[in-house]
Structure formats: structure tokens, C-alpha cells
Design a protein around this motif. Structure first.
Motif, PDB file in Angstrom:
ATOM      1  N   VAL A  26      -5.957   6.965   2.803  1.00 21.54           N
ATOM      2  CA  VAL A  26      -6.583   6.388   1.566  1.00 21.54           C
ATOM      3  C   VAL A  26      -6.088   4.924   1.369  1.00 21.54           C
ATOM      4  CG1 VAL A  26      -6.647   6.480  -1.227  1.00 21.54           C
ATOM      5  CG2 VAL A  26      -6.948   8.717   0.399  1.00 21.54           C
ATOM      6  N   SER A  27      -4.921   4.650   1.273  1.00 21.47           N
ATOM      7  CA  SER A  27      -4.340   3.451   1.166  1.00 21.47           C
ATOM      8  C   SER A  27      -4.735   2.289   2.195  1.00 21.47           C
ATOM      9  CB  SER A  27      -2.796   3.542   1.186  1.00 21.47           C
ATOM     10  OG  SER A  27      -2.331   4.247   0.334  1.00 21.47           O
ATOM     11  N   CYS A  28      -4.657   2.847   3.305  1.00 26.62           N
ATOM     12  CA  CYS A  28      -5.017   1.368   4.324  1.00 26.62           C
ATOM     13  C   CYS A  28      -6.655   1.518   4.590  1.00 26.62           C
ATOM     14  CB  CYS A  28      -4.464   2.024   5.854  1.00 26.62           C
ATOM     15  SG  CYS A  28      -2.663   2.122   5.783  1.00 26.62           S
ATOM     16  N   SER A  29      -7.548   2.324   4.599  1.00 30.67           N
ATOM     17  CA  SER A  29      -8.905   2.245   4.483  1.00 30.67           C
ATOM     18  C   SER A  29      -9.502   1.239   3.542  1.00 30.67           C
ATOM     19  CB  SER A  29      -9.482   3.809   4.534  1.00 30.67           C
ATOM     20  OG  SER A  29      -9.394   4.193   3.385  1.00 30.67           O
ATOM     21  N   GLU A  30      -8.723   1.688   2.315  1.00 36.45           N
ATOM     22  CA  GLU A  30      -9.124   0.954   1.130  1.00 36.45           C
ATOM     23  C   GLU A  30      -8.740  -0.498   1.154  1.00 36.45           C
ATOM     24  OE1 GLU A  30      -8.581   2.816  -2.575  1.00 36.45           O
ATOM     25  OE2 GLU A  30     -10.077   4.399  -1.828  1.00 36.45           O
ATOM     26  N   GLY A  31      -7.311  -0.670   1.905  1.00 37.84           N
ATOM     27  CA  GLY A  31      -6.889  -2.043   1.967  1.00 37.84           C
ATOM     28  C   GLY A  31      -7.551  -2.805   3.214  1.00 37.84           C
ATOM     29  N   ALA A  32      -8.067  -1.982   4.090  1.00 38.57           N
ATOM     30  CA  ALA A  32      -8.629  -2.822   5.188  1.00 38.57           C
ATOM     31  C   ALA A  32     -10.290  -3.312   4.823  1.00 38.57           C
ATOM     32  CB  ALA A  32      -8.975  -1.874   6.249  1.00 38.57           C
ATOM     33  N   ALA A  33     -10.500  -2.649   3.533  1.00 37.89           N
ATOM     34  CA  ALA A  33     -12.049  -2.942   3.125  1.00 37.89           C
ATOM     35  C   ALA A  33     -12.000  -4.173   2.336  1.00 37.89           C
ATOM     36  CB  ALA A  33     -12.297  -1.948   2.187  1.00 37.89           C
ATOM     37  N   VAL A  34     -10.723  -4.763   2.068  1.00 33.54           N
ATOM     38  CA  VAL A  34     -10.843  -6.123   1.403  1.00 33.54           C
ATOM     39  C   VAL A  34      -9.975  -7.292   2.263  1.00 33.54           C
ATOM     40  CG1 VAL A  34     -10.894  -5.337  -1.009  1.00 33.54           C
ATOM     41  CG2 VAL A  34      -8.723  -5.654   0.095  1.00 33.54           C
ATOM     42  N   GLY A  35      -9.944  -6.727   3.652  1.00 33.30           N
ATOM     43  CA  GLY A  35      -9.465  -7.834   4.714  1.00 33.30           C
ATOM     44  C   GLY A  35      -7.880  -7.703   4.887  1.00 33.30           C
ATOM     45  N   ILE A  36      -7.226  -6.729   4.316  1.00 34.93           N
ATOM     46  CA  ILE A  36      -5.933  -6.333   4.655  1.00 34.93           C
ATOM     47  C   ILE A  36      -5.588  -5.955   5.895  1.00 34.93           C
ATOM     48  CG2 ILE A  36      -3.640  -5.147   3.700  1.00 34.93           C
ATOM     49  CD1 ILE A  36      -4.765  -7.040   1.735  1.00 34.93           C
ATOM     50  N   ASN A  37      -4.608  -6.257   6.641  1.00 34.37           N
ATOM     51  CA  ASN A  37      -4.226  -5.881   7.950  1.00 34.37           C
ATOM     52  C   ASN A  37      -2.726  -5.557   8.345  1.00 34.37           C
ATOM     53  OD1 ASN A  37      -3.065  -8.595   8.585  1.00 34.37           O
ATOM     54  ND2 ASN A  37      -5.076  -9.260   8.927  1.00 34.37           N
ATOM     55  N   TRP A  38      -2.051  -5.870   7.057  1.00 31.22           N
ATOM     56  CA  TRP A  38      -0.864  -5.517   7.221  1.00 31.22           C
ATOM     57  C   TRP A  38      -0.062  -4.709   5.679  1.00 31.22           C
ATOM     58  CZ3 TRP A  38       3.605  -9.948   7.567  1.00 31.22           C
ATOM     59  CH2 TRP A  38       4.682  -9.575   7.935  1.00 31.22           C
ATOM     60  N   GLY A  65      -1.552   4.209  -2.778  1.00 35.50           N
ATOM     61  CA  GLY A  65      -2.775   4.261  -2.760  1.00 35.50           C
ATOM     62  C   GLY A  65      -3.548   2.738  -2.533  1.00 35.50           C
ATOM     63  N   GLY A  66      -4.800   2.874  -2.542  1.00 34.60           N
ATOM     64  CA  GLY A  66      -5.615   1.567  -2.450  1.00 34.60           C
ATOM     65  C   GLY A  66      -5.720   0.615  -3.382  1.00 34.60           C
ATOM     66  N   GLN A  67      -5.167   1.297  -4.737  1.00 33.60           N
ATOM     67  CA  GLN A  67      -5.107   0.284  -5.824  1.00 33.60           C
ATOM     68  C   GLN A  67      -3.699  -0.651  -5.668  1.00 33.60           C
ATOM     69  OE1 GLN A  67      -3.390   3.103  -5.817  1.00 33.60           O
ATOM     70  NE2 GLN A  67      -1.319   2.799  -6.834  1.00 33.60           N
ATOM     71  N   GLY A  68      -2.951  -0.504  -4.497  1.00 33.45           N
ATOM     72  CA  GLY A  68      -2.063  -1.494  -4.224  1.00 33.45           C
ATOM     73  C   GLY A  68      -2.423  -2.724  -3.546  1.00 33.45           C
ATOM     74  N   ALA A  69      -3.755  -2.776  -3.245  1.00 35.80           N
ATOM     75  CA  ALA A  69      -4.342  -3.854  -2.939  1.00 35.80           C
ATOM     76  C   ALA A  69      -5.428  -4.438  -3.622  1.00 35.80           C
ATOM     77  CB  ALA A  69      -5.147  -3.833  -1.438  1.00 35.80           C
ATOM     78  N   VAL A  70      -6.292  -3.291  -4.148  1.00 41.70           N
ATOM     79  CA  VAL A  70      -7.593  -3.739  -4.966  1.00 41.70           C
ATOM     80  C   VAL A  70      -7.599  -3.067  -6.294  1.00 41.70           C
ATOM     81  CG1 VAL A  70      -9.048  -2.078  -3.639  1.00 41.70           C
ATOM     82  CG2 VAL A  70     -10.185  -3.878  -4.803  1.00 41.70           C
ATOM     83  N   THR A  71      -7.903  -3.483  -7.266  1.00 42.14           N
ATOM     84  CA  THR A  71      -7.761  -2.872  -8.705  1.00 42.14           C
ATOM     85  C   THR A  71      -8.610  -1.601  -8.901  1.00 42.14           C
ATOM     86  OG1 THR A  71      -9.157  -4.712  -9.591  1.00 42.14           O
ATOM     87  CG2 THR A  71      -6.848  -5.093  -9.872  1.00 42.14           C
ATOM     88  N   LEU A  97       0.858  -1.306  -0.048  1.00 46.68           N
ATOM     89  CA  LEU A  97       0.001   0.052   0.012  1.00 46.68           C
ATOM     90  C   LEU A  97       0.920   1.062  -0.083  1.00 46.68           C
ATOM     91  CD1 LEU A  97      -2.829  -1.191   2.437  1.00 46.68           C
ATOM     92  CD2 LEU A  97      -2.770  -1.126   0.264  1.00 46.68           C
ATOM     93  N   GLU A  98       1.755   1.339  -1.132  1.00 46.54           N
ATOM     94  CA  GLU A  98       2.725   2.323  -1.161  1.00 46.54           C
ATOM     95  C   GLU A  98       2.297   3.606  -1.714  1.00 46.54           C
ATOM     96  OE1 GLU A  98       6.302  -0.749  -2.142  1.00 46.54           O
ATOM     97  OE2 GLU A  98       5.851   0.833  -3.391  1.00 46.54           O
TER      98      GLU A  98
END
Length: 582
Positions: free
Chosen positions: A126-138, A94-100, A91-92
Motif C-alpha cells: 500500500v505504502s510503496c504503490s501509492e508513493g510510486a504513483a506520485v513519483g516517489i522512488n525511495w 501507508g501511502g499518506q506518508g507521501a500524498v495526503t 512511507l512508514e
């Protein structure tokens, strides 16, 4: 000893009880499994069951995919795991680092170019909230490397620049946002990339600052972020010989040039003892040659843990690496004490994120409906636009070309330089359409590919070569009288496994800006901020840092004078060369 009551764990009695009870119930084989953070290669249930039920991995990371499939896969993984998983993403930017479908907020260097401390926080939010929304915790971010060497093929736009103060300012904001979103950060790449001009994906690279210089720069960054509560540190395959010698003057050549991921001196004497880091350490990807070439893999796998890393990132073969790790334990390379210490930190990190409580409540992975509400966040879009508008940087305009004027510069020659040489890439089309929308008559260069001189001399000239040769042999006026101005756009960001990122032109055809004294010419880089090194003849140069729609729009506004350039370069775009500033 791991101090679970202290930072960065800060566990209460209930959390400590869960860690200790879980550890005491685990078999050696289960503890070994927890050491691995694998890369997700499949969403097939049989493959996932192998990882969660047989190996019993501690973590996993998938490359960006669509949100619905990620939620389904992450949910199944967590439901299948006895111990909740650390699920990571890069998640460097933005959220696109996790979810397209995630928000491309901005490359870290562009974020730093805004010169607003708040932007580091917004990047993290932005990065972490959008990552968390698909279950990312790290989050494998923020990158806290310092871009000291402009030739480094990795750091570049991925860093907040060459200033220690700027790196700290932006990183601290990111950490604050990650904590609010319930994600652990992994500050990287210890002991610090950005000094060498080589790539740790291809070789054990070297941070060769003096021990004093290291402590004043990278050491200060890590110390302050550890004090700020960073939960994990990613260890690079990067050597630091001078710091090693500061601890052990008689250190052998091999000890001095051992990558950080395998160096007990850097991991224990420096990171644990001197800097006081109590949290989780994870290797960088162990598929990198900086790791794999240092010793036999069967020895390197257990050595990484034995020498001080707590988790092992990615595998050539999960089964083989597991067997190497278990064999290392059985042979005494990894002691029972060291194994328990590593697993305690893994469990402690999970408890600090309340993963055990979320597992009990069934809330480790949000629903698809929750994801959609996060991705539709209007605030994220507004922040992204503001970041783009603040980032675009005018490096120089010594010919006073700007603003471009559709009445004076209507016939515009456009050349978009990218990795792949095609007639019209998607990004080239976007640039062309944005300029045409403003009323310019745009001629987009059909890039033909470089002339192969050897083939040409041998009489094996392709149609593309002949076309480039024809460019060279036409009268100057045939080209210059067609256009009122020229705009060259660079979209060449740095990437792993590419040692050099330089502008590549079609020999001496019209691809290369030979015409700067005949046609007013500007260059805009949406990637590498150091391209001026290769086009010193261009007198108007802009760095935009991120090839996104928001940044393109902001750049056009500034080229046309509708808005002021306010970006402040986080690095020296002149590469220390005086002649580039004219």
C-alpha cells in the motif's frame, strides 16, 4: 570498492556502463551536488531550478501534499535534472506518508499486532504503490528499530515491537513489496534506536547494549535485511560505545560516543566490513541536535561523507552546506576516491531502480490519472479494514466489563485525552458519534487544562482552574450517579522533540479516573501502547495503535462484543510491572 554487479545493485553491463560514463563526465562540483538529499520547501520554479541546475542535488523529499501538486512538482524536478533524482518519502504507515489522499494503512506496531506475516507485505504494498504513483522512488522505511525501552520517545508505535523475529518478519514483507513497486527501501535507524529514553532530535542518543547483545538483536536484523537485498541504510545520530570498543578496545571516550552518522568504526568496520553492506548509506536528518551538537557544522558536513555516509540528508542552508562540503573536498577531508565511491553508490542505486531508462522514456513520474486509479484501489481499503480488525488488542479486563451493553451502560462518560486541550477535537467527535450511533447517551468531557498550582496559591485562578476545583469539591454521588460506565480514550502517539509522552490530567477533577470503584471504567489507547503505566487503577485496557476511522470502527465492534479481540501485543504493555496486570 563498490561492487555494482552484486547486491543490492545487481546491475547488468548496460547499467554499469551508464554509472561509469555518467561519473566520468561529472565535474567535482556536480559530484558534490549529488551528495545532497534536500527537503522540499517550495514548488516555485526558481527555487527548484536552483536545486537541480545550480547545486544539482542527488535527491529530495517533500512532506505529504495533495497528489496533483506533488506530481507537478516532481515532474518539473525530474525534467530539470541532468541526472534523475531520488525522490523520498516517509512511507512508514501507508501511502499518506507521501500524498495526503493516500491510505492510512496502520502504524507498524498495529501491523505487527495482527500477528500475520502477510500484513508486513501489505503495509509495504500500500505504502510503496501509492508513493510510486506520485513519483516517489525511495522509501524511508521500514523502521527496523527494536522497542526495547518503553520510555523511548521515538520508536514506540513506529516499530514492529520488541521481538527481533517480529521485526524481521514484518520488514522482510515490506522489502518484498517495495521491490515489486520499484522503490528502494532505507532501513533505519542504524545502529538502532529503542534502547535509550532520549531523542536523537535533541541529543546524541546511545544504544548501550553490550556488543554481544547488539549483534544478537540489531546486528541480526541488519544482517538479515542486508542479505534480503535492502538497497539503502539510514544512519542515525546514535552512538554504540560497546560495539566501537569491540573493534577498538583503546577507543577514546569521543570515539565511543560518536553518533553513527559520523563514526568511521560503525560505518566502515561494522556496517561495511562485518555486515557486508555494499549499498547506499544516508544520514538521518542533519538538522537534529544529535548531529549538530557533536562538532561544528562546517566540519561535520564533509566529515559525514569522509567517514562513510554516501548522502547527506537535509540542510540548514543548502548553499552553506554545499560550500562546507566543497571546502572539505578541497582541503582533503573528502578524498577524490571517497567522493567517487559515494557518488558511484548514488548512481548505482538510481540505475538499480532503472531511473536512467525511465528518464529516457519520460516515465519517471506518473500522470494524475494514474494516481487516481491507484488511490481508488479497493484492495487497499479491504486490506486496511482487515489489518484494523486483526490489530485491536485486549490487554486486560479483570473486572469482566466487556462487552459494553447499551442496556446496562447506556449513560456513558467519555473523556478523550490528546495533546491539545479543546472541548471537542475532530477525533473526539468521531468517537462520540460512533458510540451515539450504537444508542449510548454520551457525555464528552470538556477538558479544561491543568491547574497551575503556583498561580492558584497566588490568587490568580482562571475560570478553568475554578471549574476543576469545583469538580473536586462536589459530592461523589453528583458525578457517579450520572453515569453507568466510563470510557477514557488516549490519542497520544510519540513525536520527535517531545521527550516524554505521558497522560496529563486536570489535577484531581473528574478528568482523572478516581471513580473506577464507583463506575465501571475502560481505557482505550489509539496511540502509545504503554499508557497503562499511568492508569493502573483501570481494570479494562485496550490498545488500538492507530487513530484512523478503520481502527475506530474495529475497536467499537470489539468493545460491544460483535467481534473477538485477536490482536497480539508486540510489546509488554505492563512495562515490566506486575501490579499493572491486575
Amino acid at each position: 570498492m563498490v561492487q555494482l554487479r552484486q547486491a543490492p545493485f545487481n546491475l547488468d553491463e548496460k547499467g554499469i556502463e551508464w554509472v561509469e560514463e555518467t561519473l566520468n563526465k561529472m565535474t567535482v562540483e556536480e559530484k558534490i551536488g549529488q551528495l545532497f538529499c534536500t527537503i522540499g520547501m517550495s514548488d516555485e520554479k526558481e527555487a527548484l531550478d536552483y536545486l537541480t541546475k545550480e547545486v544539482q542535488i542527488g535527491g529530495i523529499m517533500y512532506r505529504p501534499a495533495n497528489g496533483k501538486s506533488l506530481i507537478e512538482t516532481h515532474s518539473y524536478l525530474q525534467e530539470s535534472s541532468k541526472i534523475p533524482l531520488l525522490i523520498a518519502a516517509n512511507l512508514e504507515s501507508g501511502g499518506q506518508g507521501a500524498v495526503t489522499e493516500g491510505t492510512q494503512f496502520g502504524m507498524p506496531m498495529g501491523v505487527a499486532a495482527t500477528d500475520h506475516a502477510e500484513m508486513g507485505y501489505r503495509l509495504g504494498k500500500v505504502s510503496c504503490s501509492e508513493g510510486a504513483a506520485v513519483g516517489i522512488n525511495w522509501s524511508f522505511a521500514p523502521i527496523v528499530d527494536i522497542d526495547i525501552n518503553f520510555r523511548n520517545p521515538i520508536t514506540n508505535l513506529r516499530t514492529f515491537g520488541s521481538s527481533v523475529e517480529k521485526v524481521l518478519e514484518m520488514s522482510k514483507g515490506y522489502l518484498k513489496a517495495a521491490d515489486e513497486e520499484g522503490l528502494a527501501v532505507s532501513i533505519k535507524h542504524f545502529p538502532g534506536d529503542g534502547v535509550d529514553e532520549r531523542d536523537q532530535h535533541l541529543v546524541t542518543s546511545v544504544n548501550d547494549l553490550s556488543a554481544t547483545e547488539w549483534r544478537e538483536t540489531y546486528g541480526r536484523v541488519y544482517q538479515e535485511l542486508i542479505n534480503e537485498g535492502a538497497k539503502t541504510v539510514m544512519i542515525g545520530h546514535i552512538a554504540q560505545p560497546n560495539v566501537v570498543k569491540s573493534f577498538k578496545p583503546e577507543a577514546s571516550h569521543k570515539e565511543q560516543y560518536t553518533p553513527g552518522s559520523l563514526s568511521p568504526i560503525l560505518l566502515n568496520d561494522l556496517l561495511r566490513d562485518e555486515l557486508g553492506f555494499n549499498g547506499l548509506t544516508v544520514t538521518d536528518a542533519t538538522l537534529m541536535v544529535g548531529f549538530t551538537s557533536f562538532m561544528s557544522r562546517k566540519d561535520a558536513v564533509p566529515a559525514a561523507i569522509a567517514n562513510g555516509c554516501d548522502m547527506f540528508l537535509f540542510n540548514k542552508s543548502v548553499a552553506e552546506d554545499y560550500s562546507y562540503m566543497l571546502a572539505g573536498y578541497e582541503a582533503g577531508v573528502i578524498t577524490a576516491k571517497r567522493l567517487d565511491e559515494a557518488v558511484t553508490r548514488i548512481l548505482g542505486t538510481k540505475a538499480s531502480l532503472n531511473l536512467h531508462e525511465k528518464q529516457a522514456a519520460g516515465t519517471l513520474v506518473p500522470t494524475f490519472e494514474e494516481l487516481q486509479s491507484v488511490l481508488a484501489n479497493e484492495e487497499h481499503q479491504a486490506w486496511t479494514k482487515e489489518c484494523a480488525e486483526s490489530a485491536v488488542t485486549l490487554v486486560k479486563d479483570t473486572q469482566n466489563l466487556l462487552p459494553l451493553d447499551v442496556t446496562k451502560h447506556k449513560r456513558l462518560y467519555l473523556n478523550v485525552i490528546e495533546r491539545s486541550i479543546v472541548a471537542e477535537s475532530d477525533f473526539a467527535k468521531q468517537v462520540k458519534e460512533a458510540l451515539e450511533k450504537e444508542g449510548f447517551e454520551v457525555t464528552l468531557r470538556n477538558r479544561l487544562g491543568n491547574i497551575d498550582a503556583a498561580k492558584m496559591m497566588a490568587g490568580d485562578a482562571s475560570e478553568e482552574m475554578m471549574a476543576s476545583l469545583a469538580d473536586m469539591q462536589k459530592p461523589t454521588s453528583d458525578f457517579t450517579e450520572q453515569f453507568d460506565a466510563a470510557l477514557i480514550v488516549g490519542n497520544l502517539g510519540t513525536s520527535s522533540n517531545e521527550v516524554t509522552i505521558r497522560l496529563a490530567f486536570d489535577a484531581l477533577g473528574n478528568d482523572i479516573p478516581w471513580f473506577v470503584n464507583d463506575i465501571p471504567t475502560a481505557f482505550v489507547s489509539f496511540g502509545n501502547p504503554y499508557h497503562l503505566l499511568d492508569v493502573p487503577m483501570v481494570s479494562t485496557f485496550v490498545n488500538s495503535y492507530t487513530a484512523s476511522p478503520a481502527v475506530l470502527e474495529a475497536t467499537v465492534d470489539r468493545l460491544l462484543g460483535r467481534a473477538k479481540f485477536t490482536g497480539v501485543s508486540p510489546v509488554d504493555p505492563f512495562c515490566g510491572r506486575e501490579e499493572l496486570s491486575y
